[in-house]
Design a protein around this motif. Structure first.
Motif, PDB file in Angstrom:
ATOM      1  N   LEU A  59      52.204  35.962  98.522  1.00 24.15           N
ATOM      2  CA  LEU A  59      50.987  36.546  99.901  1.00 24.15           C
ATOM      3  C   LEU A  59      51.688  37.718 100.263  1.00 24.15           C
ATOM      4  CD1 LEU A  59      48.895  35.755 101.762  1.00 24.15           C
ATOM      5  CD2 LEU A  59      50.256  33.941 103.417  1.00 24.15           C
ATOM      6  N   ARG A  60      53.246  37.705 100.578  1.00 23.99           N
ATOM      7  CA  ARG A  60      53.543  38.624 100.960  1.00 23.99           C
ATOM      8  C   ARG A  60      53.210  40.196  99.628  1.00 23.99           C
ATOM      9  NH1 ARG A  60      55.418  40.343 106.044  1.00 23.99           N
ATOM     10  NH2 ARG A  60      56.911  42.089 104.587  1.00 23.99           N
ATOM     11  N   GLN A  61      53.331  39.732  98.305  1.00 27.75           N
ATOM     12  CA  GLN A  61      52.819  40.995  97.467  1.00 27.75           C
ATOM     13  C   GLN A  61      51.193  41.571  97.434  1.00 27.75           C
ATOM     14  OE1 GLN A  61      54.905  41.786  94.455  1.00 27.75           O
ATOM     15  NE2 GLN A  61      55.608  40.729  95.949  1.00 27.75           N
ATOM     16  N   LEU A  62      50.326  40.592  98.863  1.00 27.50           N
ATOM     17  CA  LEU A  62      49.038  40.399  98.899  1.00 27.50           C
ATOM     18  C   LEU A  62      49.325  41.828  99.860  1.00 27.50           C
ATOM     19  CD1 LEU A  62      46.834  37.283  97.617  1.00 27.50           C
ATOM     20  CD2 LEU A  62      46.910  39.550  96.149  1.00 27.50           C
ATOM     21  N   ASP A  63      49.911  41.419 100.929  1.00 31.91           N
ATOM     22  CA  ASP A  63      49.519  42.012 102.363  1.00 31.91           C
ATOM     23  C   ASP A  63      50.799  41.710 102.731  1.00 31.91           C
ATOM     24  OD1 ASP A  63      49.664  42.455 104.819  1.00 31.91           O
ATOM     25  OD2 ASP A  63      48.023  41.394 104.914  1.00 31.91           O
ATOM     26  N   PRO A  64      52.403  42.781 102.710  1.00 33.87           N
ATOM     27  CA  PRO A  64      53.029  43.503 103.047  1.00 33.87           C
ATOM     28  C   PRO A  64      53.283  43.309 104.598  1.00 33.87           C
ATOM     29  CG  PRO A  64      53.085  44.711 101.860  1.00 33.87           C
ATOM     30  CD  PRO A  64      51.204  44.297 101.856  1.00 33.87           C
ATOM     31  N   THR A  65      51.959  42.647 105.024  1.00 32.59           N
ATOM     32  CA  THR A  65      52.734  42.861 106.777  1.00 32.59           C
ATOM     33  C   THR A  65      52.434  41.437 107.606  1.00 32.59           C
ATOM     34  OG1 THR A  65      49.628  43.200 106.940  1.00 32.59           O
ATOM     35  CG2 THR A  65      51.050  45.191 106.671  1.00 32.59           C
ATOM     36  N   VAL A  66      52.063  40.430 106.588  1.00 23.22           N
ATOM     37  CA  VAL A  66      51.243  39.168 107.160  1.00 23.22           C
ATOM     38  C   VAL A  66      52.520  38.463 107.172  1.00 23.22           C
ATOM     39  CG1 VAL A  66      51.264  38.594 104.638  1.00 23.22           C
ATOM     40  CG2 VAL A  66      50.080  37.153 107.017  1.00 23.22           C
ATOM     41  N   ARG A  67      52.688  38.215 108.673  1.00 20.46           N
ATOM     42  CA  ARG A  67      53.782  37.209 108.650  1.00 20.46           C
ATOM     43  C   ARG A  67      53.611  35.497 108.988  1.00 20.46           C
ATOM     44  NH1 ARG A  67      53.217  37.639 114.975  1.00 20.46           N
ATOM     45  NH2 ARG A  67      51.155  36.443 114.344  1.00 20.46           N
ATOM     46  N   ILE A  68      55.232  35.627 107.760  1.00 17.64           N
ATOM     47  CA  ILE A  68      55.054  34.334 106.973  1.00 17.64           C
ATOM     48  C   ILE A  68      56.249  33.483 107.405  1.00 17.64           C
ATOM     49  CG2 ILE A  68      54.956  32.871 104.484  1.00 17.64           C
ATOM     50  CD1 ILE A  68      53.696  35.242 103.846  1.00 17.64           C
ATOM     51  N   ALA A  69      56.207  32.917 107.989  1.00 21.61           N
ATOM     52  CA  ALA A  69      58.008  31.518 108.281  1.00 21.61           C
ATOM     53  C   ALA A  69      57.311  30.399 107.317  1.00 21.61           C
ATOM     54  CB  ALA A  69      57.879  30.819 109.842  1.00 21.61           C
ATOM     55  N   ILE A  70      58.836  30.187 106.277  1.00 21.04           N
ATOM     56  CA  ILE A  70      59.185  28.982 105.615  1.00 21.04           C
ATOM     57  C   ILE A  70      59.636  27.748 106.845  1.00 21.04           C
ATOM     58  CG2 ILE A  70      59.981  27.450 103.538  1.00 21.04           C
ATOM     59  CD1 ILE A  70      59.111  30.113 102.474  1.00 21.04           C
ATOM     60  N   ILE A  71      59.327  26.672 106.831  1.00 18.06           N
ATOM     61  CA  ILE A  71      59.826  25.665 107.687  1.00 18.06           C
ATOM     62  C   ILE A  71      60.504  24.550 106.348  1.00 18.06           C
ATOM     63  CG2 ILE A  71      60.121  24.174 109.118  1.00 18.06           C
ATOM     64  CD1 ILE A  71      56.926  25.982 109.400  1.00 18.06           C
ATOM     65  N   GLU A  72      61.888  24.629 106.106  1.00 13.36           N
ATOM     66  CA  GLU A  72      62.822  23.405 105.437  1.00 13.36           C
ATOM     67  C   GLU A  72      63.273  22.544 106.409  1.00 13.36           C
ATOM     68  OE1 GLU A  72      62.699  22.768 102.020  1.00 13.36           O
ATOM     69  OE2 GLU A  72      63.831  21.552 102.233  1.00 13.36           O
TER      70      GLU A  72
END
Ligand SMILES: Cc1cc2nc3c(=O)[nH]c(=O)nc-3n(C[C@H](O)[C@H](O)[C@H](O)COP(=O)(O)OP(=O)(O)OC[C@H]3O[C@@H](n4cnc5c(N)ncnc54)[C@H](O)[C@@H]3O)c2cc1C
Length: 469
Positions: A59-72
Motif C-alpha cells: 500500500l505504501r508502494q502504491l501511495d506513499p502519502t497514505v497514513r497506515i498503522a499496524i496494531i500488534e
C-alpha cells in the motif's frame, strides 16, 4: 502413543529449547512502543504477521502519502509468521478445481500462476529491501514412501497442470535420500526461508517507509463505521480509520463476535543442531529443496541456511472451544513423534542432537479455502485462512489487498479467491467432535497404509473432499 520413551527421546524433551529456532536465533526482541491514547489514520491493520505487513508494504508502494498503522498484540512475527517451517511455497491449501467451482478453470489457473510468481516476488523484495533471510529457491521434493502414496502421487502427477513432475525412486533419492522411497514429485516453485528474519525485516522495511507499528497492543473489537470512520478498540486506546484490515489468522477467535470464524489448529516443529557437510553428502538436499512425504497427516522439512534440519508436522489435538494454549506448543507426544519420524526417514541422523522444539497455531476456514475480501463501502478488509500454507500466499493476498484498497484494478484484483466468503464453524461440541474424529481417521490411515501397503480409501476421500477436488 506410548509414554514409554527411549532415553534419547526423553532427553530431547527435557533439554530442547522451546522457543522457535528462528526467534531464538534473533536474540532478545525489543518491542516497539504500544499505542498510547487515541489516533486517526487512513488505514489500520490488525495483526503484524506476513498478511498485515505485506498489505502495508504494497500500500505504501502504491501511495506513499497514505497514513497506515499496524496494531500488534505482542510483536511482529509473534504468530505463525515467526515460527513456521519456512516454506515459501507457490501452492494453496486447495487445488484450482475448488476455485473453478465459482469461476472458471482459466481463472483458477491464473491464481495458480500468481502463486508461483509470489515465490519470486518475495525473493525480489528481500533483495530490494536488503532483508537477510537465507532465501533459497530450491523447489520442493515430495516423496512417496509406501504403495498407496506412490499410487496417489502417480495419479496426481498424471493430471494436466499437476503441481510438480513425477520422479522415479532413484531420481527422488537424488534430492533426498530417505528410506523406503518408491517415487517422488518435484516442483521448482518453492523457496526455503528463515521466516522470523523475513517477518522482522519486513516490519523494519514498512517502518522505514513511514508506517507506524504499535506493538504490545491488543485489539478487542473492530466496529463498523459509526460516523465517518471505523473504530478499533484496544486495551491502550482507540484507533479511528477509514479502512480496517483484519489480519489476525488463528487468533481471530479472540475478537468479539469472531470465535467461530477460523479454526485454530496447532502445528509443531523440531530442529537439529547444525549437521556436518559429510552428513548432507549422504542425505542430499544440496540446493535446499523443502521436503515432505505424502502421508495424510502433513509433515514438512527444510535444510536451514546453517545446515540444521527443521522439521514439523500437525498432530496436536484440536482444543475444545477453539482454545489457544501455550502448553499445546510443547506437546510432548507430538514432539517425540515428529523427531522419531525424521529419524525414521533419515537414519543417519539418529545420534544428532535435536536442539529446539516449538509450535504455533494456524487458521482453518470452514471450507478450507484461503481468500480475501474488501468492501469499499464499509472500508473493511479480511485476508487469510491459509490452512498452514500462508508464507507465499500472504504475499499475494497482502499485495492484492493493497491494490483493492488503492482502488485501481490489476491482474490480481479479480483472481477467484478475491471476494470469497465462508460461513462460520459449527458451535461446540459439534466442532470438537468433527475435527477430532477426522484427525483420528487420518492418523490411523497413515499407520494402516504403512503397515499393510493398502489404500485407506475413506481417509483419501476425506482429504480429497477437504482439498475440494
Ligand atoms: C508451526 C507452523 C509451521 C508452518 N509452516 C508453514 C510453511 O512452511 N509454509 C507456509 O506457507 N505456511 C506455514 N505455516 C502457516 C503460516 O505460517 C501462516 O499461514 C502465516 O504465517 C499466516 O500469516 P498471518 O500474518 O496471516 O498470521 P500470523 O502470523 O498468525 O499473524 C497474526 C498476528 O496478529 C496478531 N494478533 C492477533 N490477534 C490480535 C489482536 N486481537 N490484537 C492485535 N494483534 C493481534 C498476532 O499476535 C499475530 O502476530 C505454518 C504455521 C505454523 C504454526
Amino acid at each position: 502413543m506410548s509414554n514409554h520413551r527411549d532415553a534419547a527421546s526423553q532427553n530431547f524433551l527435557d533439554t530442547a529449547t522451546t522457543t522457535a529456532l528462528w526467534l531464538d536465533q534473533l536474540g532478545e526482541i525489543q518491542q516497539r512502543p504500544a499505542l498510547d491514547g487515541n489516533v486517526d489514520v487512513d488505514v489500520a491493520i490488525v495483526g503484524g504477521g506476513f498478511s498485515g505487513l505485506w498489505t502495508a508494504y504494497y500500500l505504501r508502494q502504491l501511495d506513499p502519502t497514505v497514513r497506515i498503522a499496524i496494531i500488534e498484540k505482542h510483536f511482529c512475527g509473534y504468530g505463525a509468521s515467526g515460527r513456521n517451517g519456512g516454506w515459501a511455497e507457490g501452492g494453496l491449501a486447495v487445488g484450482p478445481e475448488k476455485y473453478s467451482q465459482w469461476s472458471s478453470m482459466d481463472a483458477a489457473m491464473r491464481l495458480v500462476h500468481a502463486m508461483y510468481d509470489s515465490v519470486d516476488e518475495i525473493g525480489r523484495v528481500v533483495r530490494a529491501e536488503d532483508i537477510y533471510c537465507g532465501y533459497a529457491k530450491g523447489g520442493w521434493i515430495r516423496l512417496a514412501r509406501n504403495g498407496p502414496q506412490d499410487r496417489r502421487l502417480r495419479d496426481e502427477m498424471a493430471e494436466p497442470d499437476a503441481h510438480g513432475t513425477l520422479l522415479s525412486a532413484e531420481q527422488a533419492r537424488g534430492y533426498l535420500n530417505a528410506t523406503d522411497v518408491r517415487s517422488g514429485a518435484y516442483t521448482p516453485h518453492c523457496a526455503a526461508i528463515d521466516p522470523a528474519r523475513l517477518v522482522r525485516g519486513l516490519a523494519d522495511a514498512v517502518e522505514r517507509e513511514g508506517v507506524t507499528i504499535y506493538e504490545d497492543t491488543s485489539v478487542a473489537s473492530i466496529d463498523e463505521r459509526e460516523t465517518e470512520a471505523n473504530i478499533i478498540r484496544t486495551n491502550k486506546g482507540t484507533v479511528r480509520a477509514d479502512v480496517v484490515v483484519r489480519a489476525t489468522e488463528a487468533y481471530t477467535r479472540d475478537l468479539i463476535g469472531e470465535r467461530r470464524a477460523l479454526l485454530p489448529v496447532y502445528s509443531l516443529m523440531v530442529a537439529t543442531e547444525p549437521l556436518p557437510d559429510a552428513m548432507f553428502d549422504e542425505i542430499g538436499l544440496a540446493d535446499r529443496p523443502t521436503f515432505s512425504d505424502d502421508r495424510f497427516m502433513v509433515i514438512y522439512g527444510q535444510r536451514t541456511e546453517d545446515n540444521r534440519l527443521a522439521f514439523g508436522g500437525r498432530g496436536v489435538p484440536y482444543l475444545f472451544g477453539s482454545a489457544i494454549s501455550e502448553q499445546a506448543e510443547t506437546h510432548d507426544d507430538s514432539h517425540a513423534l515428529i523427531r522419531e519420524t525424521l529419524i525414521e526417514m533419515l537414519p543417519v541422523i539418529k545420534d544428532v542432537q535435536f536442539t529446539h522444539r516449538w509450535g504455533g497455531v494456524l487458521g482453518i476456514p470452514r471450507d478450507w479455502v484461503p481468500g480475501l475480501r474488501f468492501d469499499s463501502a464499509s472500508g473493511l478488509g479480511v485476508l487469510g485462512g491459509y490452512v498452514g500454507e500462508g508464507v507465499a500466499a500472504a504475499n499475494l493476498a497482502g499485495r492484492t489487498m493493497a491494490e483493492l484498497i488503492h482502488g485501481e484494478p490489476t491482474e490480481r484484483t479479480d483472481l477467484p479467491w478475491v471476494g470469497h466468503t465462508v460461513r462460520n464453524w459449527e458451535p461446540e461440541p459439534f466442532r470438537w467432535l468433527g475435527v477430532r474424529s477426522s484427525r483420528r481417521i487420518l492418523a490411523a490411515a497413515d499407520d494402516r497404509e504403512y503397515a499393510s501397503d493398502r489404500d485407506a480409501k475413506l481417509a483419501y476421500r476425506i482429504s480429497k473432499f477437504l482439498k475440494g477436488a
